[in-house]
Design an enzyme around this catalytic site. Structure first.
Site, mmCIF file in Angstrom:
data_model
loop_
_atom_site.group_PDB
_atom_site.id
_atom_site.type_symbol
_atom_site.label_atom_id
_atom_site.label_comp_id
_atom_site.label_asym_id
_atom_site.label_seq_id
_atom_site.Cartn_x
_atom_site.Cartn_y
_atom_site.Cartn_z
ATOM 1 N N ASP A 96 0.829 -1.212 0.044
ATOM 2 C CA ASP A 96 -0.116 0.044 0.068
ATOM 3 C C ASP A 96 0.721 1.196 0.024
ATOM 4 O O ASP A 96 0.291 2.282 0.241
ATOM 5 C CB ASP A 96 -0.914 0.143 1.097
ATOM 6 C CG ASP A 96 -2.198 -0.931 0.853
ATOM 7 O OD1 ASP A 96 -2.048 -1.656 0.056
ATOM 8 O OD2 ASP A 96 -3.087 -0.902 1.873
ATOM 9 N N CYS A 143 -3.970 -6.214 -3.237
ATOM 10 C CA CYS A 143 -2.890 -7.244 -2.673
ATOM 11 C C CYS A 143 -2.974 -8.369 -3.472
ATOM 12 O O CYS A 143 -2.077 -8.673 -4.065
ATOM 13 C CB CYS A 143 -3.346 -7.381 -1.322
ATOM 14 S SG CYS A 143 -3.555 -6.107 -0.065
ATOM 15 N N LYS A 168 4.300 -11.149 4.146
ATOM 16 C CA LYS A 168 2.698 -11.397 3.714
ATOM 17 C C LYS A 168 2.485 -12.218 2.518
ATOM 18 O O LYS A 168 2.986 -11.882 1.333
ATOM 19 C CB LYS A 168 2.098 -10.218 3.689
ATOM 20 C CG LYS A 168 0.827 -10.146 3.120
ATOM 21 C CD LYS A 168 0.279 -8.767 3.176
ATOM 22 C CE LYS A 168 -1.070 -8.412 2.379
ATOM 23 N NZ LYS A 168 -1.627 -7.337 2.189
ATOM 24 N N HIS A 221 -1.136 -13.947 1.295
ATOM 25 C CA HIS A 221 -2.220 -13.247 0.895
ATOM 26 C C HIS A 221 -2.617 -14.069 -0.618
ATOM 27 O O HIS A 221 -3.136 -13.408 -1.291
ATOM 28 C CB HIS A 221 -2.292 -11.957 0.642
ATOM 29 C CG HIS A 221 -3.566 -11.357 0.785
ATOM 30 N ND1 HIS A 221 -3.851 -10.038 0.684
ATOM 31 C CD2 HIS A 221 -5.045 -12.134 1.259
ATOM 32 C CE1 HIS A 221 -5.128 -9.915 0.750
ATOM 33 N NE2 HIS A 221 -5.770 -11.148 0.957
ATOM 34 N N HIS A 274 0.735 -1.011 5.132
ATOM 35 C CA HIS A 274 -0.930 -1.363 5.261
ATOM 36 C C HIS A 274 -1.306 -0.965 6.609
ATOM 37 O O HIS A 274 -0.713 -1.038 7.630
ATOM 38 C CB HIS A 274 -0.909 -2.792 4.647
ATOM 39 C CG HIS A 274 -2.271 -3.354 4.490
ATOM 40 N ND1 HIS A 274 -3.401 -3.191 5.463
ATOM 41 C CD2 HIS A 274 -2.748 -3.802 3.423
ATOM 42 C CE1 HIS A 274 -4.630 -3.678 4.778
ATOM 43 N NE2 HIS A 274 -4.280 -4.019 3.458
ATOM 44 N N ASN A 282 0.295 -1.881 -4.754
ATOM 45 C CA ASN A 282 -0.839 -1.101 -5.400
ATOM 46 C C ASN A 282 -0.461 0.280 -4.887
ATOM 47 O O ASN A 282 0.590 0.438 -4.130
ATOM 48 C CB ASN A 282 -2.036 -1.575 -5.055
ATOM 49 C CG ASN A 282 -2.234 -1.810 -3.448
ATOM 50 O OD1 ASN A 282 -2.343 -3.270 -3.130
ATOM 51 N ND2 ASN A 282 -2.077 -1.315 -2.665
#
Length: 553
Positions: free
Chosen positions: A55, A92, A146, A148, A239, A298
């Site tokens: 993020d 994500c 992470k 995800h 994030h 992103n």
């Protein structure tokens, strides 16, 4: 005798000096023929370090004019190649899936939203991953951070998808200190893993950015730098939730907006962490033969402190602020160091680029959407990429006024989609939050939208066209002025859509509740149980058939 002693001393000194030049202190000189290169000496396969921030807004790096200090990122980018026409996905899971497979979302079934913690869903198992391909050519593969990409089955876990080791979180977000995550009221669990098990032993209240960096340092210290390593570091920062150790707030107390202040502290901590990773690469002999890639997954989220100014939109949208990312490559192996690459590059391109650099083979039956862009980045050549399918999401909320007629009978403009071809970018349906959020929007104590620039489109608007090269901030819609270009891009969308696989977005599974799994988020789908049930039913059916046969006889 004196002459003999002096000759012997000269020979000894010469031998020791030769050995020290070749191997360094504490190392045996080695053989002239057939020896492995000394630690840190270049060999054919480079060490690959991929750092993915979470993020981070387009503006949120020093060299893009941010008020947040990022000296490490600025230095690494200045000495490497800045990617200033670089695209990712707006959320994500989509970005991570495209990085690890080299395929667009429409070709993995993950074209809608993200993978939720309670969904029985993951990156489809029939997709070959980047670490799997690197392992084939001798790489040691490690992931920190992470994931995800789903975990409902053990086969979906990182260690089953090509990584020799995994230390990090499975979900999209969570507390930076306690590593707990609540998906909804009463559905809460622990989310820190080491390989395939909950890492309770590491639950020492350490801030995740620092904890992940310590793990990276341990991996580098224990690995042999003569052997190639792929290290995927997917930091949780920046994030939400917005959390950071107190000392990182020191330089940002003048920022009144509390979210922006916390975000700045988080980014400062991340910058320091990347400096420590770089120092470890040098200390343990990897740096001279390494390729460091830095990317955000992103765009930033302004309501959570991120800034994409002067780009339009935010995370979760297909405006440039959602998909145009901070990115650079830093490596002693680059030919054009200290340069800026303005050629088109997409996150899917890392898959073929890194496999080729690693001297791996890409199977002919793998239909990739990425391109090998190493010569584009390293030597300044033209990019082989001329288009990007940003996405086609057939189940996103349909635009009320969209229609086939508005799409010239080629495309239903109610469907959310976005595509880039050369200089042109086309959006249809509902592209998402479309404000421009300038820096002064963060000057107040709370979120303030009065400073935002908004455009109220005329009723029925479901198609937009921009020349992104001339208008990177998407201020002048050209769809009415260039209908032929609109038609060409709609046809390209239609062609892509013919290759799409069905969307994978299953409903929640109550068995996912961490309370049923020892308080931990983790795999809950048991393949064996399903087989047993089917076996029992098959057995019962056989017994019934045999009884019926006896009765008939």
């Amino acid at each position: 005798v004196l002459a003999g002693l002096s000759l012997l001393s000269l020979l000894t000194c010469g031998y020791l000096a030769w050995g020290s030049r070749r191997g360094g202190a504490g190392e045996a000189p080695g053989n002239l023929l057939g020896e492995e290169p000394a630690a840190g000496a270049p060999h054919s396969q480079p060490h690959i370090i991929f750092i993915l921030a979470d993020d981070q807004g387009f503006r949120d790096v020093g060299y893009h004019g941010s008020e947040i200090r990022t000296p490490t990122l600025d230095k690494l980018a200045a000495e490497g190649v800045k990617l200033e026409n670089y695209y990712v996905q707006p959320m994500c899971t989509p970005s991570r899936s495209q990085l690890i497979t080299g395929k667009y979302q429409i070709h993995t079934g993950l074209q809608h939203s993200i993978i939720r913690p309670t969904q029985p869903n993951c990156l489809p198992l029939d997709n070959v991953t980047l670490p799997q391909k690197l392992k084939e050519v001798g790489y040691s593969t490690h992931m920190v951070g992470k994931w995800h990409l789903g975990f409902y089955r053990r086969e979906c876990m990182p260690t089953q998808r090509g990584f020799d080791s995994f230390f990090g979180s499975l979900l999209g977000s969570g507390d930076y200190y306690t590593h707990f995550k609540c998906d909804s009221p009463g559905i809460c669990g622990y989310d820190l893993y080491e390989n395939d098990n909950a890492a309770w032993d590491h639950d020492n209240g350490i801030y995740s950015t620092q904890m992940y960096t310590q793990k990276v340092q341990q991996i580098l210290a224990s690995h042999n730098p003569r052997k190639p390593i792929f290290l995927y570091i997917a930091y949780q920062a920046v994030h939400s939730p917005l959390q950071a150790p107190g000392r990182y707030f020191e330089h940002y107390r003048s920022i009144n907006n509390i979210n922006r202040r916390r975000y700045a502290a988080m980014l400062a901590c991340l910058d320091e962490a990347i400096n420590n990773v770089t120092l470890a690469l040098r200390r343990y002999g990897y740096y001279e033969n390494s390729i460091i890639i830095y990317s955000s997954d992103n765009g930033g989220q302004p309501m959570a402190g991120g800034s994409n100014w002067p780009l339009r939109g935010s995370k979760g949208t297909y405006w440039e602020g959602g998909i145009r990312a901070v990115g650079f490559v830093h490596s002693p192996l680059l030919k054009n160091k200290g340069s800026v690459c303005k050629e088109l590059v997409h996150i899917t391109d890392w898959f073929p680029t890194l496999i080729t650099l690693a001297e791996g083979q890409i199977d002919e039956d793998i239909q990739l959407d990425g391109y090998d862009v190493w010569e584009t980045i390293s030597e300044g050549r033209r990019s082989p990429r001329v288009d990007i399918l940003h996405n086609i999401d057939p189940i996103y909320t349909k635009a009320k006024n969209g229609s086939w007629a508005a799409g010239y009978g080629i495309w239903n403009t109610a469907i959310q989609s976005a595509i880039r071809v050369n200089h042109w970018k086309l959006l249809t349906g509902n592209p998402g939050y479309s404000d421009w959020v300038p820096p002064q929007a963060f000057s107040n104590a709370g979120p303030n939208r009065w400073h935002n620039e908004r455009v109220s489109w005329s009723a029925g608007k479901t198609v937009w066209l921009f020349n992104i090269t001339a208008d990177p901030y998407e201020r002048v819609d050209l769809s009415a002025r260039h209908p032929e270009v609109v038609k060409q891009l709609l046809r390209r969308l239609s062609q892509f859509n013919k290759t799409a696989v069905p969307v994978r977005y299953p409903p929640k599974d109550p068995r996912s509740n961490p309370k049923l799994n020892g308080g931990v988020w983790g795999p809950w789908f048991k393949e064996d149980e399903k087989k047993k049930k089917s076996d029992k039913s098959n057995g019962a059916n056989k017994q019934k058939k045999s009884k019926n046969k006896k009765k008939a006889n």
